[in-house]
Design a protein around this motif. Sequence first.
Motif, mmCIF file in Angstrom:
data_model
loop_
_atom_site.group_PDB
_atom_site.id
_atom_site.type_symbol
_atom_site.label_atom_id
_atom_site.label_comp_id
_atom_site.label_asym_id
_atom_site.label_seq_id
_atom_site.Cartn_x
_atom_site.Cartn_y
_atom_site.Cartn_z
ATOM 1 N N LEU A 150 -8.375 0.596 -6.845
ATOM 2 C CA LEU A 150 -9.274 1.082 -5.477
ATOM 3 C C LEU A 150 -8.742 1.872 -4.531
ATOM 4 O O LEU A 150 -10.019 2.998 -4.208
ATOM 5 C CB LEU A 150 -10.532 -0.002 -5.941
ATOM 6 C CG LEU A 150 -10.632 -0.429 -7.225
ATOM 7 C CD1 LEU A 150 -11.232 -2.361 -7.236
ATOM 8 C CD2 LEU A 150 -11.954 0.867 -8.527
ATOM 9 N N VAL A 151 -8.446 0.726 -3.872
ATOM 10 C CA VAL A 151 -7.853 1.278 -2.434
ATOM 11 C C VAL A 151 -6.227 1.969 -2.687
ATOM 12 O O VAL A 151 -6.235 3.109 -2.028
ATOM 13 C CB VAL A 151 -7.447 -0.232 -1.594
ATOM 14 C CG1 VAL A 151 -7.167 0.634 -0.124
ATOM 15 C CG2 VAL A 151 -8.894 -0.570 -2.135
ATOM 16 N N PHE A 152 -5.426 1.552 -3.508
ATOM 17 C CA PHE A 152 -3.998 2.556 -3.152
ATOM 18 C C PHE A 152 -4.229 3.494 -3.849
ATOM 19 O O PHE A 152 -4.314 3.095 -5.371
ATOM 20 C CB PHE A 152 -2.753 1.000 -3.283
ATOM 21 C CG PHE A 152 -3.417 0.519 -2.002
ATOM 22 C CD1 PHE A 152 -3.079 0.101 -0.954
ATOM 23 C CD2 PHE A 152 -3.262 -1.425 -2.745
ATOM 24 C CE1 PHE A 152 -2.580 -0.578 0.126
ATOM 25 C CE2 PHE A 152 -3.682 -2.420 -1.425
ATOM 26 C CZ PHE A 152 -3.135 -1.725 -0.650
ATOM 27 N N PRO A 153 -2.769 3.907 -3.736
ATOM 28 C CA PRO A 153 -2.300 5.027 -4.885
ATOM 29 C C PRO A 153 -1.633 4.928 -5.858
ATOM 30 O O PRO A 153 -1.168 3.453 -6.209
ATOM 31 C CB PRO A 153 -1.741 6.385 -3.956
ATOM 32 C CG PRO A 153 -1.368 5.578 -2.353
ATOM 33 C CD PRO A 153 -1.932 4.969 -2.669
ATOM 34 N N THR A 154 -2.531 5.590 -7.119
ATOM 35 C CA THR A 154 -1.255 5.267 -8.717
ATOM 36 C C THR A 154 0.369 5.064 -8.203
ATOM 37 O O THR A 154 0.832 4.962 -9.227
ATOM 38 C CB THR A 154 -1.223 5.742 -9.392
ATOM 39 O OG1 THR A 154 -1.775 6.821 -9.629
ATOM 40 C CG2 THR A 154 -3.106 5.100 -9.487
ATOM 41 N N ASP A 155 0.700 6.158 -7.852
ATOM 42 C CA ASP A 155 2.213 6.587 -7.078
ATOM 43 C C ASP A 155 2.872 4.716 -6.468
ATOM 44 O O ASP A 155 4.607 4.722 -7.231
ATOM 45 C CB ASP A 155 2.173 7.257 -6.320
ATOM 46 C CG ASP A 155 2.155 8.195 -6.153
ATOM 47 O OD1 ASP A 155 1.187 8.720 -7.562
ATOM 48 O OD2 ASP A 155 1.508 8.664 -5.339
ATOM 49 N N TYR A 156 2.540 4.138 -6.242
ATOM 50 C CA TYR A 156 2.925 2.356 -5.518
ATOM 51 C C TYR A 156 2.614 1.614 -6.682
ATOM 52 O O TYR A 156 1.770 1.325 -7.318
ATOM 53 C CB TYR A 156 2.422 2.339 -4.602
ATOM 54 C CG TYR A 156 1.990 2.613 -3.463
ATOM 55 C CD1 TYR A 156 3.560 3.876 -3.287
ATOM 56 C CD2 TYR A 156 1.057 3.117 -3.008
ATOM 57 C CE1 TYR A 156 3.381 4.877 -2.151
ATOM 58 C CE2 TYR A 156 1.348 4.198 -1.193
ATOM 59 C CZ TYR A 156 2.169 5.220 -1.588
ATOM 60 O OH TYR A 156 2.530 6.113 -0.525
ATOM 61 N N GLY A 157 4.078 0.657 -7.218
ATOM 62 C CA GLY A 157 4.104 -0.255 -8.101
ATOM 63 C C GLY A 157 2.983 -1.626 -7.574
ATOM 64 O O GLY A 157 3.108 -1.597 -6.918
ATOM 65 N N VAL A 158 2.366 -2.203 -8.919
ATOM 66 C CA VAL A 158 1.305 -3.438 -8.181
ATOM 67 C C VAL A 158 2.345 -4.716 -7.746
ATOM 68 O O VAL A 158 1.623 -4.905 -6.456
ATOM 69 C CB VAL A 158 0.842 -3.616 -9.728
ATOM 70 C CG1 VAL A 158 0.113 -5.302 -9.149
ATOM 71 C CG2 VAL A 158 -0.390 -3.243 -9.908
ATOM 72 N N ARG A 159 3.583 -4.653 -7.800
ATOM 73 C CA ARG A 159 4.500 -5.880 -7.416
ATOM 74 C C ARG A 159 4.755 -5.103 -6.454
ATOM 75 O O ARG A 159 4.492 -6.234 -5.206
ATOM 76 C CB ARG A 159 5.734 -6.145 -8.209
ATOM 77 C CG ARG A 159 5.545 -6.410 -9.338
ATOM 78 C CD ARG A 159 6.922 -6.363 -9.869
ATOM 79 N NE ARG A 159 6.660 -8.012 -11.142
ATOM 80 C CZ ARG A 159 7.499 -8.689 -12.131
ATOM 81 N NH1 ARG A 159 8.961 -7.873 -11.611
ATOM 82 N NH2 ARG A 159 7.289 -8.977 -12.915
ATOM 83 N N TYR A 160 4.776 -4.047 -5.709
ATOM 84 C CA TYR A 160 5.803 -3.659 -4.042
ATOM 85 C C TYR A 160 4.153 -4.718 -3.552
ATOM 86 O O TYR A 160 4.227 -4.512 -2.434
ATOM 87 C CB TYR A 160 5.652 -1.876 -4.652
ATOM 88 C CG TYR A 160 6.050 -1.533 -3.003
ATOM 89 C CD1 TYR A 160 7.871 -1.937 -2.979
ATOM 90 C CD2 TYR A 160 5.531 -1.038 -2.284
ATOM 91 C CE1 TYR A 160 8.315 -0.988 -1.791
ATOM 92 C CE2 TYR A 160 6.236 -0.657 -1.222
ATOM 93 C CZ TYR A 160 7.569 -0.444 -0.969
ATOM 94 O OH TYR A 160 7.955 -0.127 0.791
ATOM 95 N N LEU A 161 2.860 -3.038 -3.977
ATOM 96 C CA LEU A 161 1.916 -3.882 -2.828
ATOM 97 C C LEU A 161 1.480 -4.976 -2.772
ATOM 98 O O LEU A 161 1.170 -5.292 -1.670
ATOM 99 C CB LEU A 161 0.789 -3.320 -3.668
ATOM 100 C CG LEU A 161 0.518 -1.571 -3.949
ATOM 101 C CD1 LEU A 161 -0.314 -1.196 -5.115
ATOM 102 C CD2 LEU A 161 0.016 -1.133 -2.627
ATOM 103 N N VAL A 162 1.402 -6.180 -3.783
ATOM 104 C CA VAL A 162 1.762 -7.342 -3.799
ATOM 105 C C VAL A 162 2.265 -7.778 -2.922
ATOM 106 O O VAL A 162 1.839 -8.590 -1.476
ATOM 107 C CB VAL A 162 1.039 -8.086 -4.607
ATOM 108 C CG1 VAL A 162 1.455 -9.556 -5.218
ATOM 109 C CG2 VAL A 162 -0.060 -8.022 -5.777
ATOM 110 N N ALA A 163 3.290 -8.044 -2.554
ATOM 111 C CA ALA A 163 4.538 -7.729 -2.046
ATOM 112 C C ALA A 163 4.404 -7.690 -0.234
ATOM 113 O O ALA A 163 4.564 -8.622 0.772
ATOM 114 C CB ALA A 163 6.195 -7.800 -2.701
ATOM 115 N N GLY A 164 4.532 -6.111 -0.448
ATOM 116 C CA GLY A 164 3.854 -5.935 1.178
ATOM 117 C C GLY A 164 2.403 -6.268 1.797
ATOM 118 O O GLY A 164 2.503 -6.682 2.892
#
Length: 196
Positions: A123-137
């Motif tokens: 909803l906020v982040f581009p789909t280019d980024y994996g969920v694990r990467y987003l959660v870790a970041g």
Amino acid sequence: QFVHVRPDDLALYRPVWRDHARWAVVGVLTTELTANAHVYIVTLAYGPAAYAAIAATALIIRPVQVAQNALGEYERARLGRAIGAGDQTGLATSVRHFRAALLLAWLVTAAAAVALFLHDPYLVFPTDYGVRYLVAGGALWLAVALIRLLRTPESVLLQAAGAFRPLARASVVACGWSIAAVVALIVATGPLWSIG
């Protein structure tokens, strides 16, 4: 107003520059150097796309940063008045309430981040980024925000007291360590963990 400034008037600024302003400038410069060095080091090592993902996850802590800045401006004046009045009890109470408000802002932000990641991070982040990467970041940025806000009340207290020199010294030391840590973490683990 500039027409009325005389060279003799500028000499009156010398003690302000010596005692306060130059240290405030050093603090601001090293803070900016620290933040921008991270961007440049990651970008030089891995390219702009690597930092774009880090910058995207930094959006998670934006509400905390807004609260920290707004509360800092408000509390600096209150702390200054308490310092001027010699009100030690008022100072301690203000610092405690300031920290509690910042922690509440952090908790609300962390809860919102968890809700976003559980519901739909895209909803906020581009789909280019994996969920694990987003959660870790996001988790790393939340940890950074927590550390920053824990020291914020004392930092604002020192600003209110006009103690810019010790703040500048701390900023210079933190700048050196932060830049070295970013380089070490990038070499050891890659760009994501450089947030730490």
